[in-house]
Design an enzyme around this catalytic site. Structure first.
Site, mmCIF file in Angstrom:
data_model
loop_
_atom_site.group_PDB
_atom_site.id
_atom_site.type_symbol
_atom_site.label_atom_id
_atom_site.label_comp_id
_atom_site.label_asym_id
_atom_site.label_seq_id
_atom_site.Cartn_x
_atom_site.Cartn_y
_atom_site.Cartn_z
ATOM 1 N N HIS A 67 5.728 -7.308 0.174
ATOM 2 C CA HIS A 67 6.915 -6.452 0.225
ATOM 3 C C HIS A 67 8.193 -7.266 0.407
ATOM 4 O O HIS A 67 9.276 -6.792 0.058
ATOM 5 C CB HIS A 67 6.764 -5.419 1.338
ATOM 6 C CG HIS A 67 5.910 -4.259 0.950
ATOM 7 N ND1 HIS A 67 6.261 -2.948 1.189
ATOM 8 C CD2 HIS A 67 4.708 -4.205 0.309
ATOM 9 C CE1 HIS A 67 5.319 -2.140 0.726
ATOM 10 N NE2 HIS A 67 4.360 -2.892 0.195
ATOM 11 N N ASN A 95 8.206 1.330 2.822
ATOM 12 C CA ASN A 95 7.976 0.549 4.048
ATOM 13 C C ASN A 95 7.867 1.394 5.314
ATOM 14 O O ASN A 95 7.231 0.986 6.289
ATOM 15 C CB ASN A 95 9.105 -0.463 4.250
ATOM 16 C CG ASN A 95 9.093 -1.554 3.193
ATOM 17 O OD1 ASN A 95 8.046 -1.880 2.638
ATOM 18 N ND2 ASN A 95 10.260 -2.129 2.919
ATOM 19 N N HIS A 197 -5.899 -5.165 -1.700
ATOM 20 C CA HIS A 197 -6.360 -3.935 -1.075
ATOM 21 C C HIS A 197 -7.824 -4.015 -0.660
ATOM 22 O O HIS A 197 -8.411 -3.014 -0.262
ATOM 23 C CB HIS A 197 -6.140 -2.750 -2.020
ATOM 24 C CG HIS A 197 -4.718 -2.315 -2.091
ATOM 25 N ND1 HIS A 197 -4.277 -1.289 -2.892
ATOM 26 C CD2 HIS A 197 -3.603 -2.777 -1.449
ATOM 27 C CE1 HIS A 197 -2.970 -1.124 -2.742
ATOM 28 N NE2 HIS A 197 -2.542 -2.031 -1.877
#
Length: 346
Positions: A67, A95, A197
């Site tokens: 991010h 976020n 992930h």
């Protein structure tokens, strides 16, 4: 009087920049070898302790690095708190109630600055190194890779940029690929980095629509998730992104083959139509070394997105805010106009 004060401020900042940090025009895995050889071992030690306390923190470090890099480059901007001059990225939609681990970043920063006896390691480099260490700790030495170092920290952040540049969990395949392409990343990067992930959890609000409305989802899988994520309420209830959320492995890809991707964006990578994305998912599900090789190449590539180097940016003392003297300099015109330093409240 005004010109004298302004000149002194500029001189102080230039002097600090010259003597406090190393200078390099490009990233290098050996960046801290001479100025602070203890830096990387200290970072790894703190990351290791944090993961022992809470294995989920490894996924949080990986997410912070991603991010950070996808919003105006890998510059530590994701760590900045809001100020009177800008609204930071922490409250952007991708976020908010999602990125975490800031207290551990503070812990790493304090430990590494103490070991180096001065602030020479940037917060952006801390994120990149902590992400690498987390992957290696949770996945094994075959997932270790040399982190390119020498990034400097941004002096501002942008909530709008975070809202616009980060891929959403409801994105279609074409939206995901367009997003990655806009950052100079390709299809292989998309599929390989989505393998991040393999660790961590996601909030109910991110997968509710999938488990109630998507058709390309295993019915038993969807039914089990509905017990965790009701149609109304429970937005912050968590579900693992794959069956082994504290281990970097290839379970994530195996689940996609069975239509058990937790997020809509996850399952978009595999549709069973023989596409290039399908082929990569199948390859990674069967060959952990192919996944490790491509994941490492892609995350190194991502870590090189528009880094600040040389004299750009700064090395923060506190990862949550820009250096105090720079903040003073930004307000120097106010000071000069009022001839009053007493008005500062930093």
């Amino acid at each position: 009087m005004a010109s004298i004060i302004q000149s002194l401020l500029v001189l102080v900042l230039a002097t600090l920049a010259t003597f406090m940090v190393p200078c390099s025009a490009q990233l290098s895995p050996n960046f801290y070898n001479k100025v602070c050889p203890k830096a990387l071992p200290v970072i790894r030690s703190v990351v290791q302790r944090a993961i022992v306390r809470e294995p989920r923190i490894g996924a949080s470090f990986l997410r912070l690095h991603f991010h950070d890099c996808f919003v105006n480059g890998c510059d530590g901007s994701v760590l900045l708190d809001d100020t009177r001059n800008f609204t930071g990225e922490k409250t952007a939609q991708p976020n908010l109630n999602s990125i975490r681990g800031f207290e551990v970043v503070d812990e790493i920063k304090a430990a590494v600055d103490k070991a180096c006896k001065r602030p020479v390691v940037s917060c952006a480099d801390i994120l990149a190194t902590a992400a690498r260490d987390s992957v290696a700790i949770l996945g094994g030495l075959h997932l270790w890779y040399p982190v390119l170092l020498g990034r400097r920290d941004a002096r501002t952040a942008s909530k709008d940029a975070a809202n616009n540049n980060l891929p959403a969990p409801f994105f279609s395949f074409s939206q995901l690929l367009t997003n990655f392409n806009s950052h100079g990343m390709n299809l292989k990067d998309l599929v390989a980095l989505s393998g991040g992930h393999t660790i961590g959890f996601s909030r109910c609000t991110n997968f509710r629509d999938r488990i109630y409305n998507d058709t390309n989802i295993n019915p038993t899988f969807a039914a089990s998730l509905r017990r965790t994520c009701p149609r109304v309420g429970g937005d912050n209830n968590l579900a693992p992104l794959d069956p082994t959320p504290a281990m970097v492995d290839t379970s994530y890809y195996k689940e996609l083959l069975c239509n058990k991707g937790l997020l809509h964006s996850d399952q978009e990578l595999y549709k069973g139509n023989g596409s290039e994305s399908d082929k990569l998912v199948k390859l990674y599900s069967e060959n952990p070394f192919a996944f490790a090789k491509d994941f490492k190449a892609s995350i190194i590539k991502m870590g090189n997105l528009k880094p600040l180097t040389g004299r750009k940016g700064e090395i923060r003392r506190n990862c949550r805010r820009v250096c105090k003297l720079y903040a003073v300099f930004l307000r120097s015109s106010f000071i000069i106009e009022n001839y009053s330093i007493g008005s500062l409240d930093y």
